[in-house]
Design an enzyme around this catalytic site. Structure first.
Site, PDB file in Angstrom:
ATOM      1  N   LYS A   1      54.554  -7.480  78.696  1.00  0.00           N
ATOM      2  CA  LYS A   1      54.298  -6.029  78.099  1.00  0.00           C
ATOM      3  C   LYS A   1      52.956  -6.000  77.364  1.00  0.00           C
ATOM      4  O   LYS A   1      51.852  -5.588  76.607  1.00  0.00           O
ATOM      5  CB  LYS A   1      54.949  -5.465  77.431  1.00  0.00           C
ATOM      6  CG  LYS A   1      56.700  -5.370  77.580  1.00  0.00           C
ATOM      7  CD  LYS A   1      57.640  -5.161  76.586  1.00  0.00           C
ATOM      8  CE  LYS A   1      57.274  -4.273  75.039  1.00  0.00           C
ATOM      9  NZ  LYS A   1      58.546  -4.321  74.687  1.00  0.00           N
TER      10      LYS A   1
ATOM     11  N   LYS B   1      52.012  -8.906  74.959  1.00  0.00           N
ATOM     12  CA  LYS B   1      52.316  -9.072  73.687  1.00  0.00           C
ATOM     13  C   LYS B   1      52.885 -10.507  73.679  1.00  0.00           C
ATOM     14  O   LYS B   1      53.374 -10.663  74.143  1.00  0.00           O
ATOM     15  CB  LYS B   1      53.940  -8.351  73.624  1.00  0.00           C
ATOM     16  CG  LYS B   1      53.264  -6.741  72.821  1.00  0.00           C
ATOM     17  CD  LYS B   1      54.943  -6.246  72.128  1.00  0.00           C
ATOM     18  CE  LYS B   1      54.189  -5.142  71.541  1.00  0.00           C
ATOM     19  NZ  LYS B   1      54.999  -4.604  71.374  1.00  0.00           N
TER      20      LYS B   1
HETATM   21  N1  C2G Z   1      57.669   1.544  65.601  1.00  0.00           N
HETATM   22  C1  C2G Z   1      58.308   2.532  64.516  1.00  0.00           C
HETATM   23  N2  C2G Z   1      56.660   2.846  63.315  1.00  0.00           N
HETATM   24  C2  C2G Z   1      56.486   1.297  63.717  1.00  0.00           C
HETATM   25  C3  C2G Z   1      56.358   0.416  64.690  1.00  0.00           C
HETATM   26  C4  C2G Z   1      57.105   0.223  65.363  1.00  0.00           C
HETATM   27  O1  C2G Z   1      58.740   3.015  64.280  1.00  0.00           O
HETATM   28  N3  C2G Z   1      55.387   1.592  62.708  1.00  0.00           N
HETATM   29  C5  C2G Z   1      58.977   2.337  66.546  1.00  0.00           C
HETATM   30  C6  C2G Z   1      58.751   2.023  67.920  1.00  0.00           C
HETATM   31  O2  C2G Z   1      57.592   3.394  68.023  1.00  0.00           O
HETATM   32  C7  C2G Z   1      59.449   1.595  68.445  1.00  0.00           C
HETATM   33  C8  C2G Z   1      60.196   0.301  67.574  1.00  0.00           C
HETATM   34  O3  C2G Z   1      59.624   0.276  66.340  1.00  0.00           O
HETATM   35  O4  C2G Z   1      60.484   2.853  68.855  1.00  0.00           O
HETATM   36  C9  C2G Z   1      59.798  -0.627  68.417  1.00  0.00           C
HETATM   37  O5  C2G Z   1      58.984  -1.650  67.989  1.00  0.00           O
HETATM   38  P1  C2G Z   1      58.535  -2.628  69.057  1.00  0.00           P
HETATM   39  O6  C2G Z   1      58.535  -3.328  69.187  1.00  0.00           O
HETATM   40  O7  C2G Z   1      56.412  -2.745  69.437  1.00  0.00           O
HETATM   41  O8  C2G Z   1      58.568  -1.666  70.115  1.00  0.00           O
HETATM   42  P2  C2G Z   1      57.892  -1.525  71.657  1.00  0.00           P
HETATM   43  O9  C2G Z   1      56.675  -2.916  71.942  1.00  0.00           O
HETATM   44  O10 C2G Z   1      57.343   0.256  72.206  1.00  0.00           O
HETATM   45  O11 C2G Z   1      58.932  -1.817  72.555  1.00  0.00           O
HETATM   46  O12 C2G Z   1      60.383  -0.597  77.016  1.00  0.00           O
HETATM   47  C10 C2G Z   1      60.702  -0.063  76.180  1.00  0.00           C
HETATM   48  C11 C2G Z   1      59.523  -1.405  75.319  1.00  0.00           C
HETATM   49  O13 C2G Z   1      60.174  -2.460  75.442  1.00  0.00           O
HETATM   50  C12 C2G Z   1      59.479  -0.716  73.505  1.00  0.00           C
END
Ligand code: C2G
Length: 152
Positions: A45, A47
């Site tokens: 991803k 990250k």
């Molecule tokens: N999130 C949120 N508000 C934020 C930060 C994150 O609502 N200020 C939500 C994101 O939208 C996501 C969840 O928290 O639904 C987890 O965020 P991440 O760990 O950044 O997830 P991501 O890398 O987007 O992984 O296959 C899908 C991916 O694995 C999603």
């Protein structure tokens, strides 16, 4: 009739944006299951995670809103996961809006508004700035000491 909600994420440096999302998701049903991105999938991803998978999993399982956690290793596993978990709802932050609509034939797909002004990226930036400030202070002290020693 129990309602199972499934979501996915990295959940690195667990913060209030994550907890607010999980709280809202849990309130939609009776069971919330999280597909947690493994460290290797995070590389895919693009990250750089700070907290390793095992610790991120322990933190999520300690959260009152999360009932279970499984590994997310690929982009393609969602359909099989949703069937295995007997999911009724797939939900995720709206930064993913539209990306998972193809799952509509087996679950209700929802995209929820993200929490503003907080993100793992922002937390990393703040930590880096604090660290840089400490380095500057240390350099100033060292320079001052050298000056003092020079005057002895
Ligand atoms: N999130 C949120 N508000 C934020 C930060 C994150 O609502 N200020 C939500 C994101 O939208 C996501 C969840 O928290 O639904 C987890 O965020 P991440 O760990 O950044 O997830 P991501 O890398 O987007 O992984 O296959 C899908 C991916 O694995 C999603």
């Amino acid at each position: 009739m129990s309602v199972t909600v499934v979501t996915y994420g990295t959940f690195d440096l667990f913060h209030v944006g994550h907890i607010r999302l999980l709280k809202r998701l849990r309130a939609m049903g009776d069971r919330l299951v999280v597909g947690l991105s493994t460290d290797s999938f995070n590389e895919l991803k693009g990250k750089n995670v700070v907290i390793p998978f095992a610790d991120r999993k322990e933190i999520l399982l300690s959260c009152r809103y999360v009932d279970d956690v499984f590994e997310e290793n690929t982009w393609e596993q969602k359909r099989d996961d949703l069937i295995r978990e007997k999911a009724d709802i797939f939900a995720i932050g709206d930064d993913w809006a539209g990306k998972f609509d193809e799952l509509e034939d087996i679950v209700k797909v929802l995209y929820l508004p993200r929490t503003k002004d907080i993100s793992t990226t922002e937390l990393k930036t703040v930590m880096r700035e604090i660290n840089e400030e400490k380095v500057r202070e240390a350099k100033n002290v060292a320079t001052h000491l050298v000056d003092l020693l020079g005057k002895l």
